[in-house]
Design a protein around this motif. Structure first.
Motif, PDB file in Angstrom:
ATOM      1  N   LYS A  72      71.283 -56.750  -3.479  1.00  0.00           N
ATOM      2  CA  LYS A  72      72.040 -56.806  -2.505  1.00  0.00           C
ATOM      3  C   LYS A  72      72.533 -58.164  -1.763  1.00  0.00           C
ATOM      4  CE  LYS A  72      69.346 -53.003  -0.216  1.00  0.00           C
ATOM      5  NZ  LYS A  72      68.834 -52.355   1.010  1.00  0.00           N
ATOM      6  N   VAL A  73      71.776 -59.203  -2.082  1.00  0.00           N
ATOM      7  CA  VAL A  73      72.684 -60.430  -1.745  1.00  0.00           C
ATOM      8  C   VAL A  73      73.822 -60.422  -2.551  1.00  0.00           C
ATOM      9  CG1 VAL A  73      71.997 -62.592  -1.962  1.00  0.00           C
ATOM     10  CG2 VAL A  73      70.245 -61.442  -0.986  1.00  0.00           C
ATOM     11  N   PHE A 103      80.208 -51.465   5.420  1.00  0.00           N
ATOM     12  CA  PHE A 103      79.588 -51.731   4.245  1.00  0.00           C
ATOM     13  C   PHE A 103      78.046 -52.370   4.613  1.00  0.00           C
ATOM     14  CE2 PHE A 103      78.681 -55.571   1.674  1.00  0.00           C
ATOM     15  CZ  PHE A 103      78.221 -54.995   0.510  1.00  0.00           C
ATOM     16  N   TYR A 104      78.025 -53.173   5.538  1.00  0.00           N
ATOM     17  CA  TYR A 104      76.388 -53.587   5.789  1.00  0.00           C
ATOM     18  C   TYR A 104      75.734 -52.637   6.140  1.00  0.00           C
ATOM     19  CZ  TYR A 104      78.576 -58.462   6.698  1.00  0.00           C
ATOM     20  OH  TYR A 104      79.341 -59.525   6.400  1.00  0.00           O
ATOM     21  N   ARG A 105      75.891 -51.501   6.843  1.00  0.00           N
ATOM     22  CA  ARG A 105      75.194 -50.312   7.297  1.00  0.00           C
ATOM     23  C   ARG A 105      74.758 -49.579   6.197  1.00  0.00           C
ATOM     24  NH1 ARG A 105      78.923 -50.103  11.762  1.00  0.00           N
ATOM     25  NH2 ARG A 105      79.998 -48.323  10.648  1.00  0.00           N
ATOM     26  N   ARG A 106      75.675 -49.311   5.283  1.00  0.00           N
ATOM     27  CA  ARG A 106      75.331 -48.408   3.888  1.00  0.00           C
ATOM     28  C   ARG A 106      74.525 -49.531   2.842  1.00  0.00           C
ATOM     29  NH1 ARG A 106      81.442 -46.460   2.612  1.00  0.00           N
ATOM     30  NH2 ARG A 106      81.699 -44.503   4.135  1.00  0.00           N
ATOM     31  N   LEU A 107      74.819 -50.734   2.797  1.00  0.00           N
ATOM     32  CA  LEU A 107      74.120 -51.675   2.029  1.00  0.00           C
ATOM     33  C   LEU A 107      72.742 -51.558   2.594  1.00  0.00           C
ATOM     34  CD1 LEU A 107      73.882 -53.050  -0.516  1.00  0.00           C
ATOM     35  CD2 LEU A 107      74.346 -55.283   1.100  1.00  0.00           C
ATOM     36  N   ASP A 108      72.379 -51.347   3.814  1.00  0.00           N
ATOM     37  CA  ASP A 108      70.963 -51.563   4.545  1.00  0.00           C
ATOM     38  C   ASP A 108      70.355 -50.493   4.219  1.00  0.00           C
ATOM     39  OD1 ASP A 108      68.933 -52.582   6.025  1.00  0.00           O
ATOM     40  OD2 ASP A 108      69.390 -51.289   7.432  1.00  0.00           O
ATOM     41  N   GLU A 109      70.972 -49.167   3.998  1.00  0.00           N
ATOM     42  CA  GLU A 109      70.364 -47.798   3.734  1.00  0.00           C
ATOM     43  C   GLU A 109      70.007 -47.730   2.328  1.00  0.00           C
ATOM     44  OE1 GLU A 109      73.132 -45.395   5.463  1.00  0.00           O
ATOM     45  OE2 GLU A 109      72.334 -45.799   7.697  1.00  0.00           O
ATOM     46  N   ALA A 110      70.861 -48.400   1.432  1.00  0.00           N
ATOM     47  CA  ALA A 110      70.509 -48.292  -0.081  1.00  0.00           C
ATOM     48  C   ALA A 110      69.211 -48.736  -0.682  1.00  0.00           C
ATOM     49  CB  ALA A 110      71.908 -49.078  -0.863  1.00  0.00           C
ATOM     50  N   ALA A 114      71.610 -47.974  -8.223  1.00  0.00           N
ATOM     51  CA  ALA A 114      72.867 -47.088  -8.385  1.00  0.00           C
ATOM     52  C   ALA A 114      73.530 -47.058  -7.213  1.00  0.00           C
ATOM     53  CB  ALA A 114      72.605 -45.781  -9.012  1.00  0.00           C
ATOM     54  N   GLU A 115      72.704 -46.895  -5.932  1.00  0.00           N
ATOM     55  CA  GLU A 115      73.276 -46.973  -4.746  1.00  0.00           C
ATOM     56  C   GLU A 115      73.859 -48.218  -4.217  1.00  0.00           C
ATOM     57  OE1 GLU A 115      70.976 -44.785  -1.480  1.00  0.00           O
ATOM     58  OE2 GLU A 115      69.455 -44.961  -2.916  1.00  0.00           O
ATOM     59  N   LEU A 120      79.015 -50.996  -3.333  1.00  0.00           N
ATOM     60  CA  LEU A 120      79.773 -52.229  -3.471  1.00  0.00           C
ATOM     61  C   LEU A 120      81.005 -51.914  -3.879  1.00  0.00           C
ATOM     62  CD1 LEU A 120      80.189 -55.265  -3.584  1.00  0.00           C
ATOM     63  CD2 LEU A 120      78.995 -55.148  -6.005  1.00  0.00           C
ATOM     64  N   ARG A 121      81.044 -50.874  -5.012  1.00  0.00           N
ATOM     65  CA  ARG A 121      82.394 -50.341  -5.420  1.00  0.00           C
ATOM     66  C   ARG A 121      83.508 -49.890  -4.232  1.00  0.00           C
ATOM     67  NH1 ARG A 121      79.520 -48.885  -9.954  1.00  0.00           N
ATOM     68  NH2 ARG A 121      79.388 -46.462  -9.088  1.00  0.00           N
ATOM     69  N   GLN A 122      82.785 -48.906  -3.448  1.00  0.00           N
ATOM     70  CA  GLN A 122      83.454 -48.171  -2.501  1.00  0.00           C
ATOM     71  C   GLN A 122      83.863 -49.277  -1.541  1.00  0.00           C
ATOM     72  OE1 GLN A 122      81.284 -45.197  -0.811  1.00  0.00           O
ATOM     73  NE2 GLN A 122      82.832 -44.621   0.863  1.00  0.00           N
TER      74      GLN A 122
END
Length: 306
Positions: A72-73, A103-110, A114-115, A120-122
């Motif tokens: 994540k970092v 992106f921050y919100r999606r990363l927080d939920e991952a 794989a998520e 990150l790719r998206q």
């Protein structure tokens, strides 16, 4: 239980945990403190401290958790670096910041590897699709200072976003993944990992002063040598390492002709005040650049207390 970071060297942050522990004990509270410090040559001590708090978790549990945290970092820093390159060139103001926040919100939920990788790719694809101007930013600014002030946009009033939307390219000198690599890995396997920074700062600062004081001086030298247009130093109020660096920066600024703006932030700082100082600094740099194209100009050092 209270979990907080610690520190080493002259920086007073390293004492806060112990002082708070003593105060709470005097007040009659039985509180466990877990102070996380760079393990240096004693990584086993860090594991023993964590294991005493979470006795049912194994070392492999810790490694799995650390791996997810690292992914994540690393993803966060990669997107932030990309956003800082794109933002000054975007045609639609605010689009880069909007994609970054998504992106921050999606990363927080991952919660799975794989998520994280998919998120990150998206995010990279979305940022790379932003329509850009053809010309390069007219100014390059290096951002230096105390780690929390530099990293946390809610504390530094989103300074990277503000500068980027002024059309200024920002080169942040501290990323969390770099700090983890240097302080938690290289400090153990390569004791001289910071030799280049010590050598760079040596003409102006001979000793380790704690925190990021030495790195602040070294990166300002780096900015001068590499012909950046300016340096912005961020420091929390009364931060001793950054105050020591602040006393050195006028000499670096004068000798290497690199303008430096020092901003000290505390709970009384306001967004409007910081915004005004940034606008004034950028105006001075653009004026200096215009004068330089037609003749000599003098370097200015501005210290600002907000």
């Amino acid at each position: 239980m209270i979990l907080m970071a610690g520190g080493v060297g002259p920086c007073r942050f390293g004492y806060y945990g112990e002082v708070q522990r003593e105060i709470l004990r005097d007040l009659g509270y039985d509180v466990q403190f877990l102070l996380l410090e760079a393990p240096k040559t004693h990584p086993r001590q860090l594991w023993e401290r964590i294991h005493s708090i979470f006795p049912r978790n194994t070392l492999s549990d810790l490694i799995r958790a650390l791996r997810l945290a690292w992914l994540k970092v690393a993803a966060l820093d990669r997107v932030d670096r990309l956003a800082n390159r794109i933002r000054p060139l975007e045609i639609q103001p605010g689009l880069t910041t909007s994609l970054q926040q998504k992106f921050y919100r999606r990363l927080d939920e991952a919660t799975l590897e794989a998520e994280i990788r998919r998120t990150l790719r998206q995010a990279c694809l979305e940022l790379e699709s932003v329509t850009l101007r053809q010309h390069e930013p007219d100014l390059r600014i290096m951002l230096v200072g105390e780690i929390y002030m530099v990293l946390e946009p809610r504390v530094n009033f989103a300074i990277e976003q503000t500068l980027g939307e002024m059309g200024v390219a920002v080169d942040r000198t501290i990323y969390l993944s770099d700090w983890i690599r240097d302080q938690l890995v290289f400090s153990i396997i390569r004791p001289d990992w910071d030799r280049q920074w010590r050598q760079m700062a040596k003409p102006y600062l001979h000793n380790f002063v704690g925190g990021h004081g030495l790195e602040t001086v070294a990166h300002t030298v780096e900015a001068g040598v590499n012909r950046f247009d300016g340096v912005i130093q961020l420091a929390p109020f009364t931060c001793m390492p950054e105050i020591v660096a602040m006393q050195v920066l006028p000499t670096v600024s004068r000798e290497l002709s690199i303008p430096v703006l020092s901003i000290i932030i505390d709970e009384h700082s306001a967004e409007a005040g910081v915004q005004t100082r940034l606008e004034a600094f950028i105006d001075l740099l653009r004026q200096k650049k215009r004068k330089a194209s037609g003749g000599n100009s003098s370097c200015k050092l501005i210290s600002v207390l907000t």
